[in-house]
Design an enzyme around this catalytic site. Structure first.
Site, PDB file in Angstrom:
ATOM      1  N   GLU A  60      14.021 -15.168 -15.887  1.00  0.00           N
ATOM      2  CA  GLU A  60      13.581 -13.776 -15.798  1.00  0.00           C
ATOM      3  C   GLU A  60      12.668 -13.408 -16.985  1.00  0.00           C
ATOM      4  O   GLU A  60      11.661 -12.726 -16.806  1.00  0.00           O
ATOM      5  CB  GLU A  60      14.808 -12.851 -15.736  1.00  0.00           C
ATOM      6  CG  GLU A  60      14.504 -11.371 -15.687  1.00  0.00           C
ATOM      7  CD  GLU A  60      13.644 -10.932 -14.495  1.00  0.00           C
ATOM      8  OE1 GLU A  60      13.393 -11.737 -13.585  1.00  0.00           O
ATOM      9  OE2 GLU A  60      13.218  -9.759 -14.506  1.00  0.00           O
ATOM     10  N   LYS A 109       4.508  -3.472  -6.082  1.00  0.00           N
ATOM     11  CA  LYS A 109       5.928  -3.255  -6.373  1.00  0.00           C
ATOM     12  C   LYS A 109       6.815  -3.736  -5.235  1.00  0.00           C
ATOM     13  O   LYS A 109       7.844  -4.358  -5.457  1.00  0.00           O
ATOM     14  CB  LYS A 109       6.159  -1.763  -6.631  1.00  0.00           C
ATOM     15  CG  LYS A 109       7.610  -1.385  -6.920  1.00  0.00           C
ATOM     16  CD  LYS A 109       8.031  -1.867  -8.281  1.00  0.00           C
ATOM     17  CE  LYS A 109       9.432  -1.432  -8.648  1.00  0.00           C
ATOM     18  NZ  LYS A 109       9.944  -2.252  -9.782  1.00  0.00           N
ATOM     19  N   ASN A 151      -0.103   0.923   6.549  1.00  0.00           N
ATOM     20  CA  ASN A 151       0.509  -0.124   5.712  1.00  0.00           C
ATOM     21  C   ASN A 151       1.047  -1.184   6.650  1.00  0.00           C
ATOM     22  O   ASN A 151       1.569  -0.835   7.705  1.00  0.00           O
ATOM     23  CB  ASN A 151       1.726   0.404   4.936  1.00  0.00           C
ATOM     24  CG  ASN A 151       1.327   1.295   3.807  1.00  0.00           C
ATOM     25  OD1 ASN A 151       0.155   1.415   3.494  1.00  0.00           O
ATOM     26  ND2 ASN A 151       2.315   1.926   3.211  1.00  0.00           N
ATOM     27  N   GLY A 152       0.991  -2.443   6.228  1.00  0.00           N
ATOM     28  CA  GLY A 152       1.527  -3.512   7.064  1.00  0.00           C
ATOM     29  C   GLY A 152       0.394  -4.401   7.558  1.00  0.00           C
ATOM     30  O   GLY A 152      -0.729  -4.332   7.048  1.00  0.00           O
ATOM     31  N   TRP A 179      -3.611  -2.240  -1.179  1.00  0.00           N
ATOM     32  CA  TRP A 179      -3.459  -3.547  -1.805  1.00  0.00           C
ATOM     33  C   TRP A 179      -3.985  -4.533  -0.766  1.00  0.00           C
ATOM     34  O   TRP A 179      -3.378  -4.736   0.283  1.00  0.00           O
ATOM     35  CB  TRP A 179      -1.986  -3.804  -2.108  1.00  0.00           C
ATOM     36  CG  TRP A 179      -1.706  -5.045  -2.888  1.00  0.00           C
ATOM     37  CD1 TRP A 179      -1.776  -5.215  -4.245  1.00  0.00           C
ATOM     38  CD2 TRP A 179      -1.248  -6.306  -2.359  1.00  0.00           C
ATOM     39  NE1 TRP A 179      -1.408  -6.488  -4.585  1.00  0.00           N
ATOM     40  CE2 TRP A 179      -1.087  -7.187  -3.461  1.00  0.00           C
ATOM     41  CE3 TRP A 179      -0.991  -6.784  -1.075  1.00  0.00           C
ATOM     42  CZ2 TRP A 179      -0.660  -8.505  -3.305  1.00  0.00           C
ATOM     43  CZ3 TRP A 179      -0.563  -8.094  -0.927  1.00  0.00           C
ATOM     44  CH2 TRP A 179      -0.406  -8.935  -2.037  1.00  0.00           C
ATOM     45  N   CYS A 231       0.844  -1.195   0.000  1.00  0.00           N
ATOM     46  CA  CYS A 231       0.000   0.000   0.000  1.00  0.00           C
ATOM     47  C   CYS A 231       0.879   1.245   0.000  1.00  0.00           C
ATOM     48  O   CYS A 231       2.068   1.183   0.259  1.00  0.00           O
ATOM     49  CB  CYS A 231      -0.869   0.005   1.239  1.00  0.00           C
ATOM     50  SG  CYS A 231      -1.647  -1.567   1.570  1.00  0.00           S
ATOM     51  N   GLU A 274       4.054 -11.887 -15.556  1.00  0.00           N
ATOM     52  CA  GLU A 274       3.500 -10.888 -14.633  1.00  0.00           C
ATOM     53  C   GLU A 274       2.755  -9.775 -15.341  1.00  0.00           C
ATOM     54  O   GLU A 274       1.803  -9.238 -14.791  1.00  0.00           O
ATOM     55  CB  GLU A 274       4.552 -10.356 -13.657  1.00  0.00           C
ATOM     56  CG  GLU A 274       5.659  -9.532 -14.238  1.00  0.00           C
ATOM     57  CD  GLU A 274       6.650  -9.059 -13.160  1.00  0.00           C
ATOM     58  OE1 GLU A 274       6.259  -8.791 -12.029  1.00  0.00           O
ATOM     59  OE2 GLU A 274       7.842  -8.953 -13.497  1.00  0.00           O
ATOM     60  N   ARG A 289       2.507   0.770  -5.803  1.00  0.00           N
ATOM     61  CA  ARG A 289       2.674  -0.073  -4.622  1.00  0.00           C
ATOM     62  C   ARG A 289       1.443  -0.920  -4.323  1.00  0.00           C
ATOM     63  O   ARG A 289       1.537  -1.933  -3.646  1.00  0.00           O
ATOM     64  CB  ARG A 289       2.953   0.809  -3.409  1.00  0.00           C
ATOM     65  CG  ARG A 289       4.215   1.605  -3.533  1.00  0.00           C
ATOM     66  CD  ARG A 289       4.326   2.556  -2.391  1.00  0.00           C
ATOM     67  NE  ARG A 289       4.557   1.850  -1.152  1.00  0.00           N
ATOM     68  CZ  ARG A 289       5.753   1.490  -0.700  1.00  0.00           C
ATOM     69  NH1 ARG A 289       6.809   1.775  -1.411  1.00  0.00           N
ATOM     70  NH2 ARG A 289       5.889   0.863   0.433  1.00  0.00           N
ATOM     71  N   LYS A 324       8.865 -12.048 -16.512  1.00  0.00           N
ATOM     72  CA  LYS A 324       8.416 -10.772 -17.093  1.00  0.00           C
ATOM     73  C   LYS A 324       7.140 -10.987 -17.893  1.00  0.00           C
ATOM     74  O   LYS A 324       6.189 -10.230 -17.772  1.00  0.00           O
ATOM     75  CB  LYS A 324       9.479 -10.182 -18.038  1.00  0.00           C
ATOM     76  CG  LYS A 324      10.657  -9.506 -17.433  1.00  0.00           C
ATOM     77  CD  LYS A 324      10.408  -8.121 -16.890  1.00  0.00           C
ATOM     78  CE  LYS A 324       9.953  -8.162 -15.470  1.00  0.00           C
ATOM     79  NZ  LYS A 324      10.881  -8.473 -14.433  1.00  0.00           N
ATOM     80  N   HIS A 343      12.273 -34.367 -19.546  1.00  0.00           N
ATOM     81  CA  HIS A 343      11.934 -35.207 -18.393  1.00  0.00           C
ATOM     82  C   HIS A 343      10.501 -34.982 -17.937  1.00  0.00           C
ATOM     83  O   HIS A 343      10.197 -35.151 -16.758  1.00  0.00           O
ATOM     84  CB  HIS A 343      12.938 -34.972 -17.256  1.00  0.00           C
ATOM     85  CG  HIS A 343      14.322 -35.390 -17.631  1.00  0.00           C
ATOM     86  ND1 HIS A 343      14.716 -36.709 -17.659  1.00  0.00           N
ATOM     87  CD2 HIS A 343      15.372 -34.667 -18.054  1.00  0.00           C
ATOM     88  CE1 HIS A 343      15.980 -36.776 -18.073  1.00  0.00           C
ATOM     89  NE2 HIS A 343      16.394 -35.548 -18.326  1.00  0.00           N
TER      90      HIS A 343
HETATM   91  O1  M6R Z   1      12.188  -5.034  -4.232  1.00  0.00           O
HETATM   92  P1  M6R Z   1      12.729  -6.418  -4.444  1.00  0.00           P
HETATM   93  O2  M6R Z   1      13.812  -6.461  -5.457  1.00  0.00           O
HETATM   94  O3  M6R Z   1      13.138  -7.081  -3.152  1.00  0.00           O
HETATM   95  O4  M6R Z   1      11.507  -7.230  -5.009  1.00  0.00           O
HETATM   96  C1  M6R Z   1      11.606  -8.601  -5.259  1.00  0.00           C
HETATM   97  C2  M6R Z   1      10.469  -9.080  -6.110  1.00  0.00           C
HETATM   98  O5  M6R Z   1       9.250  -8.819  -5.478  1.00  0.00           O
HETATM   99  C3  M6R Z   1      10.472  -8.414  -7.479  1.00  0.00           C
HETATM  100  O6  M6R Z   1      11.656  -8.643  -8.172  1.00  0.00           O
HETATM  101  C4  M6R Z   1       9.286  -8.948  -8.322  1.00  0.00           C
HETATM  102  O7  M6R Z   1       9.486 -10.288  -8.646  1.00  0.00           O
HETATM  103  C5  M6R Z   1       9.071  -8.085  -9.559  1.00  0.00           C
HETATM  104  N1  M6R Z   1       7.691  -7.849  -9.759  1.00  0.00           N
HETATM  105  C6  M6R Z   1       9.591  -8.676 -10.803  1.00  0.00           C
HETATM  106  O8  M6R Z   1       9.379  -7.857 -11.899  1.00  0.00           O
END
Ligand code: M6R
Length: 608
Positions: free
Chosen positions: A481, A603, A101-102, A75, A2, A488, A27, A485, A504
């Site tokens: 990666e 984020k 937040n939290g 969120w 959040c 997501e 966020r 990408k 396998h």
């Molecule tokens: O802020 P951080 O690098 O610790 O975040 C880690 C993951 O949450 C972050 O890399 C996430 O997988 C991204 N959405 C990837 O694009």
């Protein structure tokens, strides 16, 4: 997760709070709300959905008069996204209003007690407990009341609080959830992250755990949870304010991909002096670097994928054993750590809850922790023993791109430094590595030049149901990666497989027309990966390959090939990832999605 913004000062609060929230939307964004003291009472407006709904409801804040306000983008964790569950939350009389937040972990026990005392709850959130608990303890002294409440809650919080009978004050507190306080001539601010207030001030204080701030229009005072006043250091943020703006790009993600050459330069350049690598912030002597027995890399998501690449790079160049852990696993698996080990945590935000706990777990066992972090002053940066900052600037898009690239080169620098100190990289090899490292920004620029080809190709795959990424060694890490990408931001099912592992089991999913992205940049593994391409081709896959320039023979097997310029094979990830980031981006654009705000994602993940 959040986002929180608060303002108290000479200007109308609501437009400033909403503007700040718009910078934090990345966020968390399933609902939003704002509360403003209008001269007589605290007025609250909340709306499920995007911030735009709240902006329309309040005419961008203009129809909410008043000089102090707090706002929140949510969120959802406790309770579905809805008007009722959106923050701010208040006591029954609406005289104490809170954004949070939290997670309040003991909220059920507190709620049950409050219900027995006659308190009525109108939301399903843990936050509402705070509002009623503040009411329960309120004795006319906000600071004293807040400390009483903080002593009773368990969990994590960043809080903004207004008291109607103290209209010239705004209170803030934090524990394990980020919160900054900023000051300008026009007033004082609170925010979850710097971009929210960068337009108004660069002078910020980073609240530490269990600290409370009392803001007025022209002053801020800080207190411990035991009400003792404390001095805090003012930090000047030198981020470029434009960095948090789209600058003409349709989405932040594309802007941030285009910033990668600069990001890589900014991370590398300050650490190269007179042909040597100097990493002053390492905080480890040469003797300590020589003594490292094993490295543990701990991270989440894309940062974890950087760790997977780094394992190949460090073990391949230095022969130091490396273990890579997902932070959420590391902290609960009772990892075997010994005094000569080094733990390296990687995080863009520096606030990821699991990664932060990995720092604490390692330190509690007496193991040194080096953090590779982007956000200056973040919790991980402050708690680790030493910090290697990636100078990527603010990254707004939920899908990380430039921070990922900066983390990769941070590991190249570290590896080369270690190799130098430990005497395993000779002068000639070091000079060549340095040359290749410094060539990366221009080479990334060349990769960006292939944008139109990739866009064209991506348009063909907007309707894909499933995509596979295959590769060996570092190419496998690149696939991890590339696959994340795509998943997501395009919501297309995708998997990354070590190319030799596909047969396998998973090869049964390959059907005529299935897109397989084969990464084949590693010279020693090239022939093996080509064999794996043949395997999927013979099951009808359509293969897009990424290979090193000159490897024309791959065109016989793959249907579509992109080439990367020559670099040291250990650095290939930095180049091969660019088309994969662009591919994911254009598939998402082609599907008409909001690329920067993918569904269900936040984020920075500040809950377990
Ligand atoms: O802020 P951080 O690098 O610790 O975040 C880690 C993951 O949450 C972050 O890399 C996430 O997988 C991204 N959405 C990837 O694009």
């Amino acid at each position: 997760m959040c986002g929180i913004v608060g303002y108290i000062g000479k200007k109308q609060a609501a437009p400033i709070v909403l503007d700040g929230l718009s910078k934090l939307e990345y966020r968390g964004y399933d609902s939003a709300g704002i509360a403003v003291f209008d001269g007589k009472e605290i007025v609250t407006k909340k709306a499920a959905g995007r911030l735009a709904v709240l902006e329309n409801l309040t005419h961008n804040g203009e129809n909410m008069p008043g000089f102090s306000g707090i706002g929140h983008t949510r969120w959802a964790t406790h309770g579905a996204p809805s008007d009722l569950n959106a923050h701010p939350h208040s006591n029954g009389a609406g005289t104490i209003v809170v954004v949070h937040n939290g997670i309040i972990e003991n909220y059920m026990a507190l709620k049950n007690k409050l219900v027995k005392k006659g308190y009525e709850f109108s939301s399903e959130t843990d936050t509402e407990v705070l509002a009623h608990l503040l009411d329960y303890y309120y004795d006319g002294n906000p600071l004293q009341t807040i400390t009483k409440v903080l002593h009773r809650v368990e969990g994590s919080y960043a809080l903004g609080i207004l008291f109607a009978d103290h209209p010239d004050e705004l209170y803030a507190a934090r524990k394990n959830s980020p919160l900054i306080v900023g000051c300008s001539e026009d007033g004082c601010f609170i925010a979850s992250d710097v971009p929210a207030i960068l337009k108004y001030t660069r002078n910020v204080y980073y609240l530490d755990n269990q600290e409370i701030a009392r803001l007025t229009a022209d002053d801020v005072k800080f207190y411990t949870v035991d009400e003792e006043e404390i001095e805090k250091q003012l930090v000047t943020v030198d981020w470029d304010a434009n960095a948090a703006e789209k600058a003409g790009y349709e989405f932040f993600m594309l802007k941030e991909i285009y910033e990668e050459p600069k990001t890589v330069t900014d991370t590398i350049s300050p650490r190269i002096r007179n042909g040597e690598i100097v990493i002053e912030e390492l905080g480890l002597t040469d003797e300590e670097l020589k003594a490292i027995n094993r490295i543990h890399i701990v991270a989440c998501g894309s940062a974890y994928h950087v760790g997977v690449t780094a394992k190949y790079v460090i073990e391949g160049m230095l022969r130091i054993p490396v273990e890579v852990d997902l932070a959420s696993e590391f902290r609960y698996r009772d990892p075997i750590l010994s005094p000569e080990d080094l733990v390296i945590v990687v995080s863009q935000s520096g606030e990821t809850a699991d990664t932060l706990e990995a720092v604490r777990e390692s330190k509690a066992r007496g193991i040194k922790v080096l953090a590779i972090v982007n956000v200056v002053g973040s919790s991980i940066a402050r708690e680790a023993d030493s910090v290697f900052y990636t100078w990527a600037g603010p990254e707004i898009s939920v899908a990380t791109t430039k921070a990922y690239s900066a983390q990769l080169v941070a590991f190249y620098l570290l590896t080369m430094k270690l190799g130098r100190v430990r005497g395993v990289i000779d002068d000639r090899r070091f000079a060549k590595l340095l040359e290749d490292l410094q060539a990366l920004p221009d080479q990334i620029e060349l990769m960006l030049g292939q944008k139109e080809k990739i866009q064209h190709f991506a348009n063909r795959y907007v309707a894909a149901r499933s995509v596979f990424f295959i590769g060996r060694g570092i190419d496998y890490a690149i696939g991890l990666e590339g696959s994340l990408k795509l998943k997501e931001i395009s919501y297309i099912h995708s998997e990354a497989y070590a190319a030799g592992e596909l047969k396998h089991g998973t090869i049964s999913l390959i059907e005529p027309g299935t897109l397989v992205v084969a990464v084949a940049t590693q010279p020693e593994l090239f022939a093996k990966t080509v064999s794996n391409i043949k395997e999927v081709k013979s099951r009808g896959a359509f293969v897009m390959a990424i290979a090193e320039r000159g490897r024309k023979e791959i065109e016989k097997e793959a249907d579509y090939v992109l080439y990367i310029p020559f670099t040291d094979p250990f650095f290939a990830n930095s180049l091969a990832i660019i088309p994969l980031q662009l591919f994911a981006y254009y598939v998402s654009v082609g599907k008409g999605y909001d690329v920067d705000h993918p569904r269900n994602l936040a984020k920075s993940v500040t809950v377990e």
